[in-house]
Write a protein that holds these residues in place. Structure first.
Motif, PDB file in Angstrom:
ATOM      1  N   ILE A 118     -58.748  74.661  -4.285  1.00  0.00           N
ATOM      2  CA  ILE A 118     -57.773  73.596  -4.028  1.00  0.00           C
ATOM      3  C   ILE A 118     -56.695  74.007  -3.020  1.00  0.00           C
ATOM      4  CG2 ILE A 118     -58.181  72.615  -6.332  1.00  0.00           C
ATOM      5  CD1 ILE A 118     -55.344  73.694  -7.063  1.00  0.00           C
ATOM      6  N   HIS A 119     -56.715  75.284  -2.602  1.00  0.00           N
ATOM      7  CA  HIS A 119     -55.732  75.747  -1.610  1.00  0.00           C
ATOM      8  C   HIS A 119     -56.064  75.205  -0.224  1.00  0.00           C
ATOM      9  CE1 HIS A 119     -59.032  78.640  -1.894  1.00  0.00           C
ATOM     10  NE2 HIS A 119     -58.837  78.882  -0.620  1.00  0.00           N
ATOM     11  N   ASN A 120     -55.100  75.346   0.688  1.00  0.00           N
ATOM     12  CA  ASN A 120     -55.315  74.837   2.043  1.00  0.00           C
ATOM     13  C   ASN A 120     -55.791  75.954   2.967  1.00  0.00           C
ATOM     14  OD1 ASN A 120     -52.637  75.935   1.718  1.00  0.00           O
ATOM     15  ND2 ASN A 120     -52.330  75.345   3.841  1.00  0.00           N
ATOM     16  N   VAL A 129     -58.786  77.459 -14.111  1.00  0.00           N
ATOM     17  CA  VAL A 129     -57.448  76.934 -13.815  1.00  0.00           C
ATOM     18  C   VAL A 129     -57.533  75.571 -13.110  1.00  0.00           C
ATOM     19  CG1 VAL A 129     -55.278  77.335 -12.565  1.00  0.00           C
ATOM     20  CG2 VAL A 129     -56.461  79.249 -13.648  1.00  0.00           C
ATOM     21  N   ASN A 130     -58.349  75.503 -12.061  1.00  0.00           N
ATOM     22  CA  ASN A 130     -58.304  74.319 -11.190  1.00  0.00           C
ATOM     23  C   ASN A 130     -59.175  73.159 -11.650  1.00  0.00           C
ATOM     24  OD1 ASN A 130     -56.626  75.842  -9.615  1.00  0.00           O
ATOM     25  ND2 ASN A 130     -58.159  76.300  -8.049  1.00  0.00           N
ATOM     26  N   ILE A 131     -60.232  73.446 -12.387  1.00  0.00           N
ATOM     27  CA  ILE A 131     -61.148  72.374 -12.813  1.00  0.00           C
ATOM     28  C   ILE A 131     -60.962  72.069 -14.303  1.00  0.00           C
ATOM     29  CG2 ILE A 131     -63.583  71.656 -12.991  1.00  0.00           C
ATOM     30  CD1 ILE A 131     -62.768  72.021 -10.081  1.00  0.00           C
ATOM     31  N   GLU A 132     -60.847  73.130 -15.116  1.00  0.00           N
ATOM     32  CA  GLU A 132     -60.758  72.931 -16.565  1.00  0.00           C
ATOM     33  C   GLU A 132     -59.318  72.835 -17.060  1.00  0.00           C
ATOM     34  OE1 GLU A 132     -63.471  72.389 -18.224  1.00  0.00           O
ATOM     35  OE2 GLU A 132     -64.842  72.925 -16.608  1.00  0.00           O
ATOM     36  N   GLY A 133     -58.354  73.260 -16.239  1.00  0.00           N
ATOM     37  CA  GLY A 133     -56.954  73.211 -16.657  1.00  0.00           C
ATOM     38  C   GLY A 133     -56.627  74.211 -17.757  1.00  0.00           C
ATOM     39  N   ARG A 176     -52.272  81.627  -7.142  1.00  0.00           N
ATOM     40  CA  ARG A 176     -52.494  80.486  -8.048  1.00  0.00           C
ATOM     41  C   ARG A 176     -51.975  80.800  -9.458  1.00  0.00           C
ATOM     42  NH1 ARG A 176     -51.800  76.189  -9.040  1.00  0.00           N
ATOM     43  NH2 ARG A 176     -53.179  74.776 -10.145  1.00  0.00           N
ATOM     44  N   THR A 188     -49.740  83.029 -10.221  1.00  0.00           N
ATOM     45  CA  THR A 188     -48.279  83.129 -10.132  1.00  0.00           C
ATOM     46  C   THR A 188     -47.656  81.734 -10.199  1.00  0.00           C
ATOM     47  OG1 THR A 188     -48.550  85.094  -8.755  1.00  0.00           O
ATOM     48  CG2 THR A 188     -46.381  84.068  -8.734  1.00  0.00           C
ATOM     49  N   PHE A 189     -48.244  80.788  -9.478  1.00  0.00           N
ATOM     50  CA  PHE A 189     -47.746  79.400  -9.490  1.00  0.00           C
ATOM     51  C   PHE A 189     -47.773  78.820 -10.905  1.00  0.00           C
ATOM     52  CE2 PHE A 189     -48.625  77.745  -4.881  1.00  0.00           C
ATOM     53  CZ  PHE A 189     -47.688  78.647  -4.417  1.00  0.00           C
ATOM     54  N   GLU A 190     -48.764  79.217 -11.692  1.00  0.00           N
ATOM     55  CA  GLU A 190     -48.902  78.656 -13.037  1.00  0.00           C
ATOM     56  C   GLU A 190     -48.165  79.494 -14.078  1.00  0.00           C
ATOM     57  OE1 GLU A 190     -49.995  75.736 -13.843  1.00  0.00           O
ATOM     58  OE2 GLU A 190     -50.755  75.221 -11.856  1.00  0.00           O
ATOM     59  N   GLN A 192     -49.481  85.624   2.482  1.00  0.00           N
ATOM     60  CA  GLN A 192     -49.000  84.426   1.782  1.00  0.00           C
ATOM     61  C   GLN A 192     -49.352  84.388   0.293  1.00  0.00           C
ATOM     62  OE1 GLN A 192     -49.863  80.874   4.050  1.00  0.00           O
ATOM     63  NE2 GLN A 192     -48.356  81.476   5.583  1.00  0.00           N
ATOM     64  N   ASP A 246     -45.597  87.394  -0.269  1.00  0.00           N
ATOM     65  CA  ASP A 246     -44.621  86.333  -0.571  1.00  0.00           C
ATOM     66  C   ASP A 246     -44.083  86.459  -1.998  1.00  0.00           C
ATOM     67  OD1 ASP A 246     -44.686  85.156   1.871  1.00  0.00           O
ATOM     68  OD2 ASP A 246     -45.531  83.237   1.216  1.00  0.00           O
ATOM     69  N   PHE A 247     -44.866  87.026  -2.897  1.00  0.00           N
ATOM     70  CA  PHE A 247     -44.470  87.087  -4.306  1.00  0.00           C
ATOM     71  C   PHE A 247     -44.274  88.529  -4.773  1.00  0.00           C
ATOM     72  CE2 PHE A 247     -47.213  83.447  -3.426  1.00  0.00           C
ATOM     73  CZ  PHE A 247     -46.267  82.441  -3.540  1.00  0.00           C
TER      74      PHE A 247
END
Lengths: 117, 421
Positions: free
Chosen positions: B47-49, B146-150, B172, B174-176, B199, B203-204
């Motif tokens: 799902i990242h760019n 993470v991205n499909i099953e949540g 990803r 880290t974001f969550e 990035q 960045d983190f």
């Protein structure tokens, strides 16, 4: 401050310091590197992507992105605005899910379509 | 038995582009077989760019990039079957597949394009000692969770390997809300893209430890810690440097393996270097009418190049069917030297009315100030100057018509790396 340039695979280690006229940039091999380093020092921005829960859809998660880059310092505050958000299906790619995040004028938009279950 | 002209196995980025390529070359009888419930393959969970910069001149996320191709496949009316798993395939191009609706299906194809992608190297593939506790995932599995099953696989993470998926997952997680304690890389360099190191880690403030590896996993039931150590030049851990990091999850991003089980079954010849088929410049394998492209052929860094390569494979498959087969002329084998590990295509045909093609290669180490050079019968045909060439970035040499012609005539073709003197 030391940065790794991301403009090309060379990945120059750039040293950048503030001086009286602006910035002293060293270690870059091209003008793009200088530009990158100055942007990183003055106003670094990032595209942010994440996901939120979907209700009543064929899929559980909706992926999102910011429609414009946002200030790097706002990444975590922007992500916090998505906490608890549940989007009802159907959703179309490009739909605005969270408008004007933190008053920046940047929106979180859907990056996929999800049909109703 | 059903009879089809072009059957494409796999509906990910390679399969979609191959189908479009075949259609655009004039073929109308095309069928895509996909085992998942939707088209798009691995892009659906990326799902990242950062996708599509070369193809569309804009930065898209994985699902958006996939959708551009899916929409086109639907617009063109190309047929596809979802949740359909191919279970066997032979050299006569008879495909056996199963799904819930049709049951067992057998298809006689005139041309087959293998677009099966790759899968991640698992823990067993790198022999890490320690407990067999819960909390050890490949980076791509964590990405799917993470991205499909949540579902979050853990809170305190260590990542082994600095491949792109591992780097992307560091950000990803880290974001969550997870804490990524370190990214540990066996080699003295990263196999991931620079952009991702900056990035997703820098960045983190996530430390990236080169020349380190995981030597032990501790914890019964669930991972409680991992022990990491520095390695010497021979990649042997120096146990005196060992230290323990507490964590509940270990993610592995330690390489991708082309998924060639079907190809092997049919007798497709594989390259020991790429683990993919050996193909000629039409992307055709040693089996007549069987083509291969995308990550099942060789692992790419950028999906844009998968799409480009697969469109070519699809076009050639269509030409093969429309022209009633290709005349075999043996071609000339491409030899590599001096730090170039492999070159795709491995064979260049002498016949010159096929599509133009690029040469794609990977190098074995980090090289600075070098030339990638292509020789035909000892004559320099093409070269590319590189200030840096690394194993993590695929190199491409685009060829002009006259360069392709020179290669087609050659009895000896060499591709290699030379110092810039």
């Amino acid at each position: 401050m030391e940065l790794i340039c991301i403009c090309c695979p060379l990945g120059c280690r750039i040293n950048i310091e503030k001086n009286a006229e602006g910035f002293d940039v060293r270690g870059n091999s091209c003008p793009r590197g200088k530009q990158y380093a100055i942007a990183e020092m003055t106003a670094p921005t990032r595209m942010v992507t994440s996901s939120v829960l979907v209700s009543g859809g064929k899929e559980k998660m909706l992926s999102l992105k910011t429609d414009k880059p946002i200030a790097k310092s706002l990444i975590f505050d922007a992500l916090a605005t998505l906490k608890g958000v549940v989007v009802a299906a159907p959703v179309n790619e490009g739909d605005v899910i969270k408008a004007d995040v933190l008053g920046t004028g940047v929106n979180f938009i859907a990056t996929r379509s999800i049909e109703k279950a | 038995m059903d009879k089809r002209n072009v059957v494409i196995i796999g509906g990910g980025p390679a399969g979609l582009a191959a189908a479009i390529g075949a259609y655009e070359a004039g073929e109308r009888d095309i069928l895509i077989l996909e085992r998942e419930p939707k088209l798009g393959g691995i892009l659906n969970q990326c799902i990242h760019n950062g996708f599509g910069l070369h193809t569309f001149k804009e930065e898209l996320t994985g699902p958006e990039y996939a959708n551009r191709f899916i929409r086109k496949v639907k617009e063109l009316g190309i047929e596809y079957k979802l949740e359909t798993t191919v279970i066997s395939f032979d050299k006569n191009k008879v495909i056996t597949a199963v799904n819930e609706k049709d049951g067992l299906i057998k298809i006689q194809a005139k041309a087959v394009v293998l677009c099966c992608g790759c899968r991640e190297r698992p823990r067993g593939g790198i022999n890490i000692a320690g407990c067999r506790s819960a909390g050890i995932y490949s980076a791509g599995t964590a990405q799917k969770l993470v991205n499909i099953e949540g579902y979050m696989p853990g809170k305190e993470i260590v990542i082994l390997g600095s491949g792109d998926i591992g780097l992307i997952m560091a950000r990803r997680m880290t974001f969550e809300g997870a804490k990524v304690k370190a990214c540990v890389e066996l080699m003295p360099y990263s196999s991931g893209l620079n952009r991702n190191i900056v990035q997703c880690l820098k960045d983190f403030d996530i430390p990236l430890l080169f020349s380190h590896t995981v030597v032990d996993i501790k914890g019964e039931g669930r991972v409680k810690s991992v022990v990491i150590a520095e390695v010497d030049e021979k990649l042997v851990p120096k146990m005196e440097t060992a230290r323990e990091i507490t964590c509940d999850t270990l993610l592995l991003s330690v390489g991708l393996i082309p998924e060639n089980e079907l190809a092997k079954q049919a007798g497709v010849e594989l390259s020991p270097v790429t683990n993919g088929a050996t193909v000629d410049d039409r992307m055709m394998t040693n089996l007549d009418g069987v083509f291969e492209c995308g990550n099942v052929l060789h692992v790419h860094d950028l999906v844009d190049f998968v799409s480009e390569e697969s469109e070519l494979a699809g076009k050639c498959a269509a030409k093969y069917v429309i022209g009633g087969g290709f005349e075999a002329d043996g071609g000339t084998k491409v030899e590599t030297y001096g730090g170039v590990r492999y070159c795709v295509p491995q064979i260049i045909e002498h016949n010159d009315d096929y599509e133009p093609f690029p040469l794609k290669m990977r190098v074995s180490n980090v090289f600075r100030n070098v030339y990638l050079r292509v020789y035909a019968d000892g004559q320099l045909v093409a070269q590319k100057k590189k200030q840096i060439s690394t194993p993590g970035e695929m190199e491409t040499i685009s060829l002009k018509a006259e360069q392709v012609e020179a290669l087609r005539k050659a009895k000896e073709i060499k591709v290699g790396l030379e110092e810039n003197k």
